[in-house]
Design a protein around this motif. Sequence first.
Motif, PDB file in Angstrom:
ATOM      1  N   GLY A 138     -14.801   8.850   2.083  1.00  0.00           N
ATOM      2  CA  GLY A 138     -13.375   8.934   1.807  1.00  0.00           C
ATOM      3  C   GLY A 138     -12.668   9.973   2.660  1.00  0.00           C
ATOM      4  N   LEU A 139     -11.568  10.500   2.136  1.00  0.00           N
ATOM      5  CA  LEU A 139     -10.760  11.442   2.911  1.00  0.00           C
ATOM      6  C   LEU A 139     -11.497  12.735   3.212  1.00  0.00           C
ATOM      7  N   ASN A 140     -12.409  13.141   2.323  1.00  0.00           N
ATOM      8  CA  ASN A 140     -13.182  14.355   2.598  1.00  0.00           C
ATOM      9  C   ASN A 140     -13.984  14.211   3.886  1.00  0.00           C
TER      10      ASN A 140
ATOM     11  N   VAL B  16      -5.040  11.315  -3.513  1.00  0.00           N
ATOM     12  CA  VAL B  16      -5.972  10.920  -2.436  1.00  0.00           C
ATOM     13  C   VAL B  16      -6.216   9.411  -2.466  1.00  0.00           C
ATOM     14  N   GLY B  17      -5.334   8.681  -3.107  1.00  0.00           N
ATOM     15  CA  GLY B  17      -5.467   7.233  -3.150  1.00  0.00           C
ATOM     16  C   GLY B  17      -4.589   6.663  -4.243  1.00  0.00           C
TER      17      GLY B  17
ATOM     18  N   ALA C  26      -5.354  10.940   5.529  1.00  0.00           N
ATOM     19  CA  ALA C  26      -4.800   9.762   4.871  1.00  0.00           C
ATOM     20  C   ALA C  26      -4.082   8.864   5.868  1.00  0.00           C
ATOM     21  N   ALA C  27      -3.343   9.467   6.805  1.00  0.00           N
ATOM     22  CA  ALA C  27      -2.632   8.685   7.814  1.00  0.00           C
ATOM     23  C   ALA C  27      -3.609   7.931   8.704  1.00  0.00           C
TER      24      ALA C  27
ATOM     25  N   PRO D 146      -0.726   9.607   0.168  1.00  0.00           N
ATOM     26  CA  PRO D 146      -0.691  10.894  -0.520  1.00  0.00           C
ATOM     27  C   PRO D 146       0.662  11.178  -1.172  1.00  0.00           C
ATOM     28  N   VAL D 147       1.516  10.166  -1.227  1.00  0.00           N
ATOM     29  CA  VAL D 147       2.879  10.355  -1.721  1.00  0.00           C
ATOM     30  C   VAL D 147       2.889  10.433  -3.249  1.00  0.00           C
ATOM     31  N   PHE D 148       3.629  11.396  -3.762  1.00  0.00           N
ATOM     32  CA  PHE D 148       3.810  11.536  -5.210  1.00  0.00           C
ATOM     33  C   PHE D 148       4.894  10.559  -5.680  1.00  0.00           C
ATOM     34  N   ASN D 149       4.568   9.276  -5.756  1.00  0.00           N
ATOM     35  CA  ASN D 149       5.554   8.345  -6.289  1.00  0.00           C
ATOM     36  C   ASN D 149       5.575   8.449  -7.817  1.00  0.00           C
TER      37      ASN D 149
END
Length: 350
Positions: free
Chosen positions: A43-45, A114-115, A248-249, A291-294
Motif C-alpha cells: 500500500g501507501l507505506n 489512506v483509501g 497516493a497521487a 487522501p481527501v477528507f470528503n
Amino acid sequence: MALLGSALLAGCGGSGGGDGEVVKTLTIASIAYPYQGKQVFNGLNGVVIQQGWLKEQLAKKGIELVFTPVSTAVGGPLINEGFSGKRIDFASYGDFPAAIAVAGGVPLKIVAPVGQGQDVYIVARKGLAAKSLADLKGKRIALHRGRPWELPFSKLVDSSGLKLDDFKIVNINPSATPAALESGSVDAAVLLSDGLLVEQKGIGHVIWSTRDAPADWKMRAELFGRADFVDAHPELTQLVVDAFVRAAAWSSDEANKAEVIRKAARGALPEGIVAKDYANSGIPWRERFSPVFNPAVLAHYRSVVDYALERGLIRKKVDADALIDERFVDKALKDLKLEQFWAHDGGGQG
C-alpha cells in the motif's frame, strides 16, 4: 510473527512528542508481510518507502525514519499498545481499533485518509449449504475480535434481526482461519480479501460481502498520529502527510495500476485475488487512494463510534469530529498542486 511484532514495537523509539523535545527518530507502524526473507510494507507505506522522499527530508533535520512492521496476527491491538506507550508516532491502520484506542484514553488524530474503503467477506466452509447469515445461526464463526471487520459483521447481524449470541464466535486470527475452515473446526469466517483466496482454493464459498451493503459498512483505514506528537511537531507531521499524499497521487495514476497491484500482493495474496478485490469494490481507481477528507470520512467515523458505543464494543463516547485534522492534507494538496487531482464532491465511498 506476533512475537516479532511485539519485539519491534517494544524496541522502537518514538519521539515522546513533548513540547520543545528534540526528535531523533520518527516512527510509523503498519501491517507488513514476510516476503523473500524480509518484512515488506504494501500500500501507501510501501510507496513512501520506495520513493524515499520522506526519509531524505527527515535526514536533513537529523531525524531517522523508522517503519515498524506489525503482523496481521496482532494488527490493531499491538499498534494501540505502541501508541499508548508512545513508542510510535504514526500508524496507518483500521477504523475500529483506532476507536478502541481513543475510547481507552489514547489521544489520536486522523491526519490523512489512506483509501476509500475495503470490503469484508463472510465465507462458509466447503460442504455447508449456507447462502446467508441466517443459515449460520447456531454455527461456529471465526471472527478475530477487536479488528476492523468486526464492525461490519456486527452491523449485518443487527440488520438481519439477529444477535451475536445466535452464533458461536471463535476468536482466532485470519492466518489460522483457512485451516480451521478446512478441518471443520469452524463453519464460517469473517475475513478481508483473503476470503476470496479461501474461495479460490475451494475451502469455502463467499456468502456475503460489504459490496452488498451500504458504502459506510466498508472497513476504512487512515493515517493516524499521536495527538501530542502532532500538536508538538506540526512541521514534522506535515512532512509525513506530504509523503503520503505524494504516494497516493502516484498510486492513483492508472499508468501505475499494474505495479500497485503487484506490490499489494507481495507476501499477502496472489495478484489475481488483489485485482479481483479491487474490481469488486466498485470504487474508481483514482478515488481508491484519495487522501481527501470528503464528508463521507467524518460520517463514517461518527457511524463507527456511535455504533460501537451502542453495542457495547467500546465503553466511552468518542468525539468523532475531534479525530479529524484536515490542515495537513489541505496544505499538502495546495503545495503539491493536487487540489483538483481528486474529486471533492464527497461522492467517494466510505
